[in-house]
Design a protein around this motif. Sequence first.
Motif, PDB file in Angstrom:
ATOM      1  N   ALA A   1       0.828  -1.205   0.000  1.00 56.71           N
ATOM      2  CA  ALA A   1       0.000   0.000   0.000  1.00 56.71           C
ATOM      3  C   ALA A   1       0.866   1.262   0.000  1.00 56.71           C
ATOM      4  CB  ALA A   1      -0.928   0.004   1.214  1.00 56.71           C
ATOM      5  N   ALA A   2       2.083   1.154   0.534  1.00 55.68           N
ATOM      6  CA  ALA A   2       2.990   2.302   0.512  1.00 55.68           C
ATOM      7  C   ALA A   2       4.428   1.830   0.652  1.00 55.68           C
ATOM      8  CB  ALA A   2       2.650   3.282   1.627  1.00 55.68           C
ATOM      9  N   TYR A   3       5.307   2.374  -0.181  1.00 49.93           N
ATOM     10  CA  TYR A   3       6.756   2.201  -0.048  1.00 49.93           C
ATOM     11  C   TYR A   3       7.335   3.604   0.081  1.00 49.93           C
ATOM     12  CZ  TYR A   3      11.665   1.729  -1.355  1.00 49.93           C
ATOM     13  OH  TYR A   3      13.036   1.814  -1.375  1.00 49.93           O
TER      14      TYR A   3
ATOM     15  N   ILE B   1       3.367   9.626   8.178  1.00 55.11           N
ATOM     16  CA  ILE B   1       2.314  10.443   7.576  1.00 55.11           C
ATOM     17  C   ILE B   1       2.352  10.338   6.059  1.00 55.11           C
ATOM     18  CG2 ILE B   1       1.603  12.839   7.186  1.00 55.11           C
ATOM     19  CD1 ILE B   1       2.294  13.385  10.125  1.00 55.11           C
ATOM     20  N   VAL B   2       3.557  10.373   5.477  1.00 61.60           N
ATOM     21  CA  VAL B   2       3.667  10.242   4.020  1.00 61.60           C
ATOM     22  C   VAL B   2       3.181   8.866   3.581  1.00 61.60           C
ATOM     23  CG1 VAL B   2       5.312  10.090   2.108  1.00 61.60           C
ATOM     24  CG2 VAL B   2       5.455  11.977   3.741  1.00 61.60           C
ATOM     25  N   ALA B   3       3.528   7.818   4.334  1.00 67.10           N
ATOM     26  CA  ALA B   3       3.048   6.479   3.994  1.00 67.10           C
ATOM     27  C   ALA B   3       1.526   6.412   4.020  1.00 67.10           C
ATOM     28  CB  ALA B   3       3.637   5.454   4.971  1.00 67.10           C
ATOM     29  N   GLU B   4       0.915   7.099   4.972  1.00 66.96           N
ATOM     30  CA  GLU B   4      -0.547   7.040   5.125  1.00 66.96           C
ATOM     31  C   GLU B   4      -1.286   7.970   4.172  1.00 66.96           C
ATOM     32  OE1 GLU B   4      -0.577   5.955   9.924  1.00 66.96           O
ATOM     33  OE2 GLU B   4      -0.941   8.019   9.262  1.00 66.96           O
ATOM     34  N   ASP B   5      -0.730   9.154   3.930  1.00 65.47           N
ATOM     35  CA  ASP B   5      -1.485  10.182   3.213  1.00 65.47           C
ATOM     36  C   ASP B   5      -0.760  10.797   2.026  1.00 65.47           C
ATOM     37  OD1 ASP B   5      -3.665  10.029   5.074  1.00 65.47           O
ATOM     38  OD2 ASP B   5      -2.485  11.229   6.480  1.00 65.47           O
ATOM     39  N   GLY B   6       0.483  10.394   1.764  1.00 66.07           N
ATOM     40  CA  GLY B   6       1.229  10.974   0.659  1.00 66.07           C
ATOM     41  C   GLY B   6       0.744  10.476  -0.694  1.00 66.07           C
ATOM     42  N   GLU B   7       1.188  11.171  -1.721  1.00 66.56           N
ATOM     43  CA  GLU B   7       0.816  10.816  -3.092  1.00 66.56           C
ATOM     44  C   GLU B   7       1.953  10.035  -3.749  1.00 66.56           C
ATOM     45  OE1 GLU B   7      -1.981  11.300  -4.830  1.00 66.56           O
ATOM     46  OE2 GLU B   7      -2.959  12.188  -3.079  1.00 66.56           O
TER      47      GLU B   7
ATOM     48  N   ALA C   1       4.929   4.340  -4.453  1.00 75.19           N
ATOM     49  CA  ALA C   1       6.237   4.726  -3.926  1.00 75.19           C
ATOM     50  C   ALA C   1       6.325   6.231  -3.731  1.00 75.19           C
ATOM     51  CB  ALA C   1       7.339   4.252  -4.881  1.00 75.19           C
ATOM     52  N   MET C   2       6.925   6.631  -2.606  1.00 77.49           N
ATOM     53  CA  MET C   2       7.092   8.037  -2.259  1.00 77.49           C
ATOM     54  C   MET C   2       8.465   8.247  -1.653  1.00 77.49           C
ATOM     55  SD  MET C   2       3.303   8.158  -0.630  1.00 77.49           S
ATOM     56  CE  MET C   2       3.380   6.374  -0.486  1.00 77.49           C
ATOM     57  N   SER C   3       8.869   9.504  -1.537  1.00 77.76           N
ATOM     58  CA  SER C   3      10.191   9.837  -1.016  1.00 77.76           C
ATOM     59  C   SER C   3      10.072  10.911   0.054  1.00 77.76           C
ATOM     60  CB  SER C   3      11.078  10.341  -2.169  1.00 77.76           C
ATOM     61  OG  SER C   3      12.282  10.877  -1.694  1.00 77.76           O
ATOM     62  N   VAL C   4      10.898  10.784   1.091  1.00 77.14           N
ATOM     63  CA  VAL C   4      11.001  11.815   2.123  1.00 77.14           C
ATOM     64  C   VAL C   4      12.442  12.286   2.159  1.00 77.14           C
ATOM     65  CG1 VAL C   4      10.915  12.283   4.602  1.00 77.14           C
ATOM     66  CG2 VAL C   4       9.064  10.995   3.507  1.00 77.14           C
ATOM     67  N   ARG C   5      12.644  13.610   2.105  1.00 76.01           N
ATOM     68  CA  ARG C   5      13.985  14.192   2.055  1.00 76.01           C
ATOM     69  C   ARG C   5      14.294  14.965   3.342  1.00 76.01           C
ATOM     70  NH1 ARG C   5      12.813  16.732  -3.703  1.00 76.01           N
ATOM     71  NH2 ARG C   5      13.103  14.898  -5.030  1.00 76.01           N
ATOM     72  N   PRO C   6      14.908  14.324   4.321  1.00 75.90           N
ATOM     73  CA  PRO C   6      15.321  15.066   5.524  1.00 75.90           C
ATOM     74  C   PRO C   6      16.591  15.864   5.248  1.00 75.90           C
ATOM     75  CG  PRO C   6      15.189  12.668   5.897  1.00 75.90           C
ATOM     76  CD  PRO C   6      15.216  12.898   4.427  1.00 75.90           C
ATOM     77  N   CYS C   7      16.736  16.984   5.969  1.00 77.66           N
ATOM     78  CA  CYS C   7      18.032  17.658   5.979  1.00 77.66           C
ATOM     79  C   CYS C   7      18.860  17.038   7.105  1.00 77.66           C
ATOM     80  CB  CYS C   7      17.855  19.177   6.112  1.00 77.66           C
ATOM     81  SG  CYS C   7      16.586  19.684   7.271  1.00 77.66           S
ATOM     82  N   ASN C   8      19.805  17.744   7.694  1.00 82.61           N
ATOM     83  CA  ASN C   8      20.669  17.147   8.720  1.00 82.61           C
ATOM     84  C   ASN C   8      19.849  16.699   9.926  1.00 82.61           C
ATOM     85  OD1 ASN C   8      23.560  16.931   8.348  1.00 82.61           O
ATOM     86  ND2 ASN C   8      23.505  19.105   7.852  1.00 82.61           N
ATOM     87  N   ILE C   9      19.912  15.416  10.228  1.00 79.58           N
ATOM     88  CA  ILE C   9      19.078  14.838  11.285  1.00 79.58           C
ATOM     89  C   ILE C   9      19.856  14.800  12.598  1.00 79.58           C
ATOM     90  CG2 ILE C   9      17.636  12.875  11.935  1.00 79.58           C
ATOM     91  CD1 ILE C   9      17.698  12.020   8.963  1.00 79.58           C
ATOM     92  N   TYR C  10      19.174  15.195  13.678  1.00 85.67           N
ATOM     93  CA  TYR C  10      19.785  15.123  15.002  1.00 85.67           C
ATOM     94  C   TYR C  10      18.765  14.556  15.977  1.00 85.67           C
ATOM     95  CZ  TYR C  10      16.995  19.224  16.315  1.00 85.67           C
ATOM     96  OH  TYR C  10      15.949  20.074  16.574  1.00 85.67           O
TER      97      TYR C  10
END
Length: 328
Positions: free
Chosen positions: A92-94, A209-215, A154-163
């Motif tokens: 259902a979501a990648y 959230i992106v997995a549940e509601d993203g396009e 399939a969708m993508s999430v782009r984080p910046c520097n993670i802490y």
Amino acid sequence: MTQALVVGGTRFVGRHTVTELRDHGYDVTIFNRGDHENPFADTDVEHVQGDRTDDGDLAAAARAVDPDLVIDCVAYHPREVRTATRIFDDAAAYVYVSSGAAYGEEAIPKREGETALCECTDEQATDDSTASYGPRKAEGDRAVFDAAAEGCNAMSVRPCNIYGPHDYTGRVDYWIERVSEHDRVLVPGDGTNVWHRVYVEDVARALRIVAEDGEPGEAYNVGDRRATTLDELVEGVATVLGESVEIVHAGPRELATGEIDPGEFPLYRDYPHLVSTAKLAGLGWDSTPHEAALAATVDQYLESDRDGSEYGPARADEERVLGVLDTL
């Protein structure tokens, strides 16, 4: 969606993602080689052992788990994304964990679908160097877009520097150590440098959230609601620790007296890096207040056995620069 598979899942982003998913009612399985301690060993989180770079191992995990949702935290080469989107094409979501480094154009802020991504040569696509990291992540994004065009969710999430807690990169550890151990902290430039950061729990929430509601076929930036300068990071750490420190600024010429390049300092970037998070906010996402996120980060560092002094310039070299500045 009830069954989630997290590729990775034990170190940093994956660890927090597992917790986020469990807190929202998902049954979670992690898939990795088992090289690192599993913080979920005594819980109901299942573990499938295997190498995600081995297509057979990944396909076997897909058959064993039959996930509704897949969060891919450790895809570092575009081939791995293409393989995963093929294996999980009926999920259902990648969701692919990309990076703000995927952007190849300097713009303030960087926006999805507007700011150009890095190009990626065939050589870069198979390289493991830091220099090719952005191009590889960008090509992974393009693999996601291609897969979505073929019907994969399939969708993508782009984080910046993670802490945040359990960050093994040492980027923030360096600054915590300097503030906790020294009265004077050397900061490159004038302290107004901005390299957008993002709290790890907010990344985990964005992935869910992106997995549940993203396009399908879309990418979503994720970064702190309030971006902070390097000076503000140091001041924030000092506030959490209850310390009083003097911030001393040094330009390239002054740093050269200690044979230090400004780029040696963690989280320093000459040109500002800022991403727009409006698209993700449109799905109902919001970020943790910066003060609370930084406090949790510092508290877990103090509880850990990590020592940030191993990162960044050597303190002895910094002391040489400080000594020169004192004579000016």
